[in-house]
Design an enzyme around this catalytic site. Structure first.
Site, PDB file in Angstrom:
ATOM      1  CG  ASP A   1      -2.295   0.548   0.940  1.00  0.00           C
ATOM      2  OD1 ASP A   1      -2.395   1.786   0.858  1.00  0.00           O
ATOM      3  OD2 ASP A   1      -3.257  -0.223   0.799  1.00  0.00           O
TER       4      ASP A   1
ATOM      5  CG  HIS B   1      -5.262   3.771   1.126  1.00  0.00           C
ATOM      6  ND1 HIS B   1      -4.906   2.471   0.869  1.00  0.00           N
ATOM      7  CD2 HIS B   1      -6.522   3.906   0.672  1.00  0.00           C
ATOM      8  CE1 HIS B   1      -5.916   1.851   0.278  1.00  0.00           C
ATOM      9  NE2 HIS B   1      -6.907   2.704   0.145  1.00  0.00           N
TER      10      HIS B   1
ATOM     11  CG  ASN C   1     -14.198   1.849  -4.221  1.00  0.00           C
ATOM     12  OD1 ASN C   1     -14.563   0.766  -3.788  1.00  0.00           O
ATOM     13  ND2 ASN C   1     -13.310   2.601  -3.602  1.00  0.00           N
TER      14      ASN C   1
ATOM     15  CE1 TYR D   1      -4.337 -11.193 -14.157  1.00  0.00           C
ATOM     16  CE2 TYR D   1      -3.387 -10.066 -12.269  1.00  0.00           C
ATOM     17  CZ  TYR D   1      -3.530 -10.203 -13.639  1.00  0.00           C
ATOM     18  OH  TYR D   1      -2.865  -9.351 -14.482  1.00  0.00           O
TER      19      TYR D   1
ATOM     20  CB  VAL E   1      -6.926 -12.904  -6.469  1.00  0.00           C
ATOM     21  CG1 VAL E   1      -7.094 -11.662  -5.601  1.00  0.00           C
ATOM     22  CG2 VAL E   1      -5.498 -12.993  -7.000  1.00  0.00           C
TER      23      VAL E   1
ATOM     24  CB  SER F   1      -9.451   0.546   0.048  1.00  0.00           C
ATOM     25  OG  SER F   1      -8.816   0.763  -1.168  1.00  0.00           O
TER      26      SER F   1
END
Length: 413
Positions: free
Chosen positions: A77, A123, A218, A233, A236, A283
């Site tokens: 991140d 974040h 989003n 993918y 995941v 997120s």
């Protein structure tokens, strides 16, 4: 061919719109008034209550099964600031890494700690807090896996200098330091697939039994239904955002690639230097699920990544028996994921005996009486009529008797 286009962090919407790139992997975000009021300081506001996203979980029951002890969770991140006291002991800075170049376009980049623990965006610090923030007096906020260890990998910043290439490098670095869970709260802009380097890095992580969790995106306000990367993918666990009603948040991306949903509205979490702020976005749904993955890995260290993901999907709260493009297999249920775990499974399956979070069955619309209803109605009318007749006859007899008693004696026979 390598992709050097920048990645945008999923910060508030106004900032996100300013970070343009053709193949940017960007953390998701929506406009949130609380974000605008959030400041980073040692005296920042401390959230005194218990956030709604934690109120939906019986934490005592959950933590009786696992607290994620010693499980390494890589947070790829914008860095993680250990100055927040709830993260000081949660982050292993010795394992962290800053993958941003010292200079981009001739301008110096704020690197902070070389191990990536300085977060000028906030974040990554929010993401890390949702996973592993330690309990602290004066606040009801805590990470879902409060004994997990965060590996901070700084791969992005406010200007979106991260790229799909550096994201792939970050994943490989997480493999090297033996991460067991990787959280990626980013995706490519315009849902454009990057080159094979990122795909190969994801495959390498999965081959090492690492659970890879990524935010779905989003861009769902306009009914958007398309793949995002790296969330789409194979292997995941793509996480959409849900609201307080266990329904898809309006901004959350939909698609067949969505694995589960998790709280993503008004998410309280840690911010740099201290205190808490609220934010919205997938997120912050992703780390909620990454924390559950850490809890499972601590309890079942030999389970493969596929088995951990399948367990989370199979035990999610569903409104339909199978998969839904809006919330995947349902909204994650941390307690069920840790208690209904008698044996590992390879993939989730429809649940025909669904009893949890079941949608109500609408009442049937009857356009006329059935024969049974008509018979019952007539019987009721007959019974009422008979009662009225009996009452009338009885009342009439009494009235006649009284009338006779009141007649003058001379008129009596």
């Amino acid at each position: 061919m390598h992709d050097y286009s920048p990645l945008r962090p999923r910060t508030p919407l106004l900032l996100t719109l300013a970070l343009t790139a053709s193949l940017a992997a960007a953390p998701a975000a929506v406009a949130d008034s609380a974000s605008d009021q959030c400041t980073f300081s040692s005296t920042n506001h401390k959230y005194s209550g218990t956030p709604w996203a934690l109120q939906r979980v019986n934490l005592d029951e959950l933590w009786s099964q696992s607290k994620g002890r010693h499980v390494r969770v890589a947070v790829i991140d914008t860095g993680v600031d250990t100055a927040n006291p709830q993260l000081t002991d949660a982050v292993d800075a010795s394992l962290g890494e800053n993958l941003l170049p010292p200079k981009v376009k001739g301008k110096p980049i704020e690197r902070g700690n070389t191990h990536g623990t300085t977060d000028t965006v906030g974040h990554g610090t929010r993401v890390a807090g949702i996973i592993a923030a330690r309990p602290m007096k004066g606040t009801g906020f805590v990470g879902l896996a409060p004994e997990a260890t965060i590996i901070p990998i700084k791969q992005n910043d406010a200007e979106g200098h991260g790229t799909a290439t550096t994201l792939a490098q970050a994943i490989r670095y997480a493999i090297d330091v033996k991460a067991q869970v990787i959280n990626i709260s980013q995706d490519t802009t315009n849902a454009v697939p990057p080159d094979d380097d990122l795909r190969n890095a994801i495959d390498a992580a999965l081959a090492h039994k690492i659970v890879v969790v990524a935010s779905a995106g989003n861009d769902g306000l306009g009914g958007n239904d398309k793949k995002t990367y790296p969330a789409s993918y194979g292997g995941v666990l793509a996480v959409a955002a849900s609201d307080r009603n266990n329904e898809r948040a309006a901004f959350s991306q939909s698609g067949d690639f969505v694995g589960v949903a998790a709280p993503g509205v008004d998410m309280i979490s840690t911010v740099p230097k201290g205190g808490h702020c609220s934010d919205n976005g997938t997120s912050f749904s992703a780390p909620y699920v990454a924390a559950v993955a850490a809890l499972i890995k601590a309890k079942h260290p030999d389970w493969t990544a596929r088995e951990v993901v399948a367990q989370i999907e199979q035990t999610a709260e569903r409104s339909i028996t199978g998969h839904d493009s809006r919330v995947g297999w349902g909204v994650v249920d941390p307690v069920r994921a840790l208690t209904e775990d008698d044996h590992p499974i390879e993939s989730p399956h429809p649940d025909p005996g669904l009893t949890h979070a079941q949608a109500p069955t609408p009442a049937k619309l009857t356009l006329g009486e059935t024969p049974q209803e008509r018979t019952a109605r007539i019987a009721t009318y007959v019974a009422i009529g008979a009662a009225v007749l009996v009452a009338a006859l009885g009342g009439g007899a009494i009235a006649l008797r009284d009338a006779r008693r009141r007649r003058p004696l001379e008129t009596r026979p």
